[in-house]
Design a protein around this motif. Sequence first.
Motif, PDB file in Angstrom:
ATOM      1  N   MET A   1       0.798  -1.308   0.048  1.00 43.49           N
ATOM      2  CA  MET A   1      -0.092  -0.285   0.158  1.00 43.49           C
ATOM      3  C   MET A   1       0.790   0.803  -0.150  1.00 43.49           C
ATOM      4  O   MET A   1       1.700   1.289   1.083  1.00 43.49           O
ATOM      5  CB  MET A   1      -0.543   0.068   1.042  1.00 43.49           C
ATOM      6  CG  MET A   1      -2.015   1.437   1.565  1.00 43.49           C
ATOM      7  SD  MET A   1      -2.816   1.496   2.866  1.00 43.49           S
ATOM      8  CE  MET A   1      -4.287  -0.079   1.560  1.00 43.49           C
ATOM      9  N   SER A   2       0.678   2.209  -1.080  1.00 44.50           N
ATOM     10  CA  SER A   2       1.068   3.328  -1.226  1.00 44.50           C
ATOM     11  C   SER A   2       1.132   3.827   0.229  1.00 44.50           C
ATOM     12  O   SER A   2       0.067   3.978   0.909  1.00 44.50           O
ATOM     13  CB  SER A   2       1.330   3.788  -2.523  1.00 44.50           C
ATOM     14  OG  SER A   2       0.466   4.688  -2.700  1.00 44.50           O
ATOM     15  N   ILE A   3       1.732   4.927   0.222  1.00 47.42           N
ATOM     16  CA  ILE A   3       2.028   6.076   1.411  1.00 47.42           C
ATOM     17  C   ILE A   3       1.203   7.042   1.458  1.00 47.42           C
ATOM     18  O   ILE A   3      -0.611   7.153   1.779  1.00 47.42           O
ATOM     19  CB  ILE A   3       3.644   6.634   0.969  1.00 47.42           C
ATOM     20  CG1 ILE A   3       4.651   6.373   2.108  1.00 47.42           C
ATOM     21  CG2 ILE A   3       2.948   8.306   2.696  1.00 47.42           C
ATOM     22  CD1 ILE A   3       5.833   6.765   2.731  1.00 47.42           C
ATOM     23  N   VAL A   4       0.930   7.463   0.105  1.00 44.26           N
ATOM     24  CA  VAL A   4      -1.034   8.402  -0.109  1.00 44.26           C
ATOM     25  C   VAL A   4      -1.814   7.917  -0.205  1.00 44.26           C
ATOM     26  O   VAL A   4      -2.787   8.490   0.330  1.00 44.26           O
ATOM     27  CB  VAL A   4      -0.048   8.947  -2.258  1.00 44.26           C
ATOM     28  CG1 VAL A   4      -1.873   9.864  -2.353  1.00 44.26           C
ATOM     29  CG2 VAL A   4       0.970   9.861  -2.311  1.00 44.26           C
ATOM     30  N   SER A   5      -2.273   6.349  -0.265  1.00 47.27           N
ATOM     31  CA  SER A   5      -3.253   5.831  -0.341  1.00 47.27           C
ATOM     32  C   SER A   5      -3.382   5.147   1.551  1.00 47.27           C
ATOM     33  O   SER A   5      -5.089   5.652   1.710  1.00 47.27           O
ATOM     34  CB  SER A   5      -3.388   4.538  -1.244  1.00 47.27           C
ATOM     35  OG  SER A   5      -2.478   3.196  -0.835  1.00 47.27           O
ATOM     36  N   PHE A   7      -2.617   7.354   4.052  1.00 43.66           N
ATOM     37  CA  PHE A   7      -2.997   8.654   4.236  1.00 43.66           C
ATOM     38  C   PHE A   7      -4.589   8.922   3.833  1.00 43.66           C
ATOM     39  O   PHE A   7      -5.190  10.145   4.516  1.00 43.66           O
ATOM     40  CB  PHE A   7      -2.204   9.554   3.267  1.00 43.66           C
ATOM     41  CG  PHE A   7      -2.027  11.120   3.879  1.00 43.66           C
ATOM     42  CD1 PHE A   7      -1.675  11.511   5.285  1.00 43.66           C
ATOM     43  CD2 PHE A   7      -2.769  11.884   3.834  1.00 43.66           C
ATOM     44  CE1 PHE A   7      -2.396  12.607   6.386  1.00 43.66           C
ATOM     45  CE2 PHE A   7      -3.374  12.988   3.980  1.00 43.66           C
ATOM     46  CZ  PHE A   7      -2.924  13.441   5.325  1.00 43.66           C
ATOM     47  N   ARG A   8      -4.712   8.347   2.615  1.00 35.62           N
ATOM     48  CA  ARG A   8      -6.143   8.628   2.012  1.00 35.62           C
ATOM     49  C   ARG A   8      -7.237   8.269   3.190  1.00 35.62           C
ATOM     50  O   ARG A   8      -8.671   8.743   3.682  1.00 35.62           O
ATOM     51  CB  ARG A   8      -6.313   8.549   0.786  1.00 35.62           C
ATOM     52  CG  ARG A   8      -8.060   9.382  -0.240  1.00 35.62           C
ATOM     53  CD  ARG A   8      -8.148   8.335  -1.596  1.00 35.62           C
ATOM     54  NE  ARG A   8      -7.301   9.458  -2.264  1.00 35.62           N
ATOM     55  CZ  ARG A   8      -5.754   8.044  -3.460  1.00 35.62           C
ATOM     56  NH1 ARG A   8      -6.891   7.500  -3.149  1.00 35.62           N
ATOM     57  NH2 ARG A   8      -5.236   8.347  -3.888  1.00 35.62           N
ATOM     58  N   GLU A   9      -6.247   6.729   3.435  1.00 34.39           N
ATOM     59  CA  GLU A   9      -7.640   6.093   4.108  1.00 34.39           C
ATOM     60  C   GLU A   9      -7.486   6.908   5.461  1.00 34.39           C
ATOM     61  O   GLU A   9      -9.005   6.608   5.957  1.00 34.39           O
ATOM     62  CB  GLU A   9      -7.171   4.133   4.059  1.00 34.39           C
ATOM     63  CG  GLU A   9      -7.256   3.818   4.990  1.00 34.39           C
ATOM     64  CD  GLU A   9      -7.240   1.833   5.202  1.00 34.39           C
ATOM     65  OE1 GLU A   9      -7.539   1.311   5.799  1.00 34.39           O
ATOM     66  OE2 GLU A   9      -6.248   1.890   4.181  1.00 34.39           O
ATOM     67  N   PHE A  10      -6.370   7.031   6.162  1.00 31.58           N
ATOM     68  CA  PHE A  10      -6.537   7.276   7.294  1.00 31.58           C
ATOM     69  C   PHE A  10      -7.284   9.009   7.257  1.00 31.58           C
ATOM     70  O   PHE A  10      -8.268   8.638   8.494  1.00 31.58           O
ATOM     71  CB  PHE A  10      -4.767   8.527   8.102  1.00 31.58           C
ATOM     72  CG  PHE A  10      -4.897   8.656   8.967  1.00 31.58           C
ATOM     73  CD1 PHE A  10      -4.570   7.933  10.336  1.00 31.58           C
ATOM     74  CD2 PHE A  10      -5.382   9.560   8.992  1.00 31.58           C
ATOM     75  CE1 PHE A  10      -5.264   9.130  11.585  1.00 31.58           C
ATOM     76  CE2 PHE A  10      -4.241  10.486  10.411  1.00 31.58           C
ATOM     77  CZ  PHE A  10      -4.946  11.089  11.285  1.00 31.58           C
ATOM     78  N   ILE A  11      -7.376   9.876   6.737  1.00 32.91           N
ATOM     79  CA  ILE A  11      -7.908  11.010   6.832  1.00 32.91           C
ATOM     80  C   ILE A  11      -9.486  10.486   6.673  1.00 32.91           C
ATOM     81  O   ILE A  11     -10.008  11.399   7.219  1.00 32.91           O
ATOM     82  CB  ILE A  11      -7.704  11.448   5.089  1.00 32.91           C
ATOM     83  CG1 ILE A  11      -6.234  12.514   5.939  1.00 32.91           C
ATOM     84  CG2 ILE A  11      -8.388  12.963   5.324  1.00 32.91           C
ATOM     85  CD1 ILE A  11      -5.934  12.382   6.930  1.00 32.91           C
ATOM     86  N   SER A  12      -9.845   9.515   5.808  1.00 31.58           N
ATOM     87  CA  SER A  12     -11.172   9.319   5.496  1.00 31.58           C
ATOM     88  C   SER A  12     -12.281   8.629   6.428  1.00 31.58           C
ATOM     89  O   SER A  12     -13.589   8.794   6.838  1.00 31.58           O
ATOM     90  CB  SER A  12     -11.713   8.728   3.951  1.00 31.58           C
ATOM     91  OG  SER A  12     -11.184   7.100   4.232  1.00 31.58           O
ATOM     92  N   ARG A  13     -10.881   8.509   7.152  1.00 26.62           N
ATOM     93  CA  ARG A  13     -12.211   7.689   8.726  1.00 26.62           C
ATOM     94  C   ARG A  13     -13.410   8.562   9.159  1.00 26.62           C
ATOM     95  O   ARG A  13     -12.470   9.776   9.364  1.00 26.62           O
ATOM     96  CB  ARG A  13     -10.828   6.859   9.788  1.00 26.62           C
ATOM     97  CG  ARG A  13     -10.129   5.848   9.236  1.00 26.62           C
ATOM     98  CD  ARG A  13      -8.890   5.386  10.800  1.00 26.62           C
ATOM     99  NE  ARG A  13      -8.598   4.559  10.602  1.00 26.62           N
ATOM    100  CZ  ARG A  13      -7.483   4.379  10.052  1.00 26.62           C
ATOM    101  NH1 ARG A  13      -6.822   4.600  11.685  1.00 26.62           N
ATOM    102  NH2 ARG A  13      -6.624   3.155   9.672  1.00 26.62           N
ATOM    103  N   GLY A  14     -13.793   7.997   9.715  1.00 18.78           N
ATOM    104  CA  GLY A  14     -14.924   9.077  10.420  1.00 18.78           C
ATOM    105  C   GLY A  14     -14.291   9.818  11.555  1.00 18.78           C
ATOM    106  O   GLY A  14     -14.941  11.276  11.680  1.00 18.78           O
TER     107      GLY A  14
END
Length: 148
Positions: A1-5, A7-14
């Motif tokens: 998993m790339s750092i960008v994806s 990070f995107r998953e981390f940010i999208s958490r509620g």
Amino acid sequence: MSIVSEFREFISRGNVIDLAVGVIIGASFNSIVKSLVDQVIMPPIGLLTGGVDFSRLRWVLRPENPETEAIELVAIQYGAFINTVIQFVIVAWAVFVLVKLVNTIRRKEAEKPPEAQPAPSPTEVLLMEIRDQLKAQNGVTGQTPPAP
């Protein structure tokens, strides 16, 4: 998993989004409380104490020298500290009331009787009938066989 994806998953958490919204609202609330203390609460208190402006109260350790351009004033500004303490008390009270409200709502939700299970859908009813017919054809009863 790339750092960008990642990070995107981390940010999208509620909970991360909720935290960000809470910080932004908290900063705005701080401005409201500061204005309330400085412009609404402290003037009447100052009037009751003989026209004292608490934000200007200070204990001068070294006064300004009018002959120099440099700022040499050294003072302990206890009036500003008093204002900050009052702001803290107001914020703490508001948070207490908010937490108390949330706890009251949670207690009421916990006291509610659990909801009855909804009626099965027509598809589920049909599948249960098919299951029962297959059991009847195979001679299977709803009872478990005795242990050996």
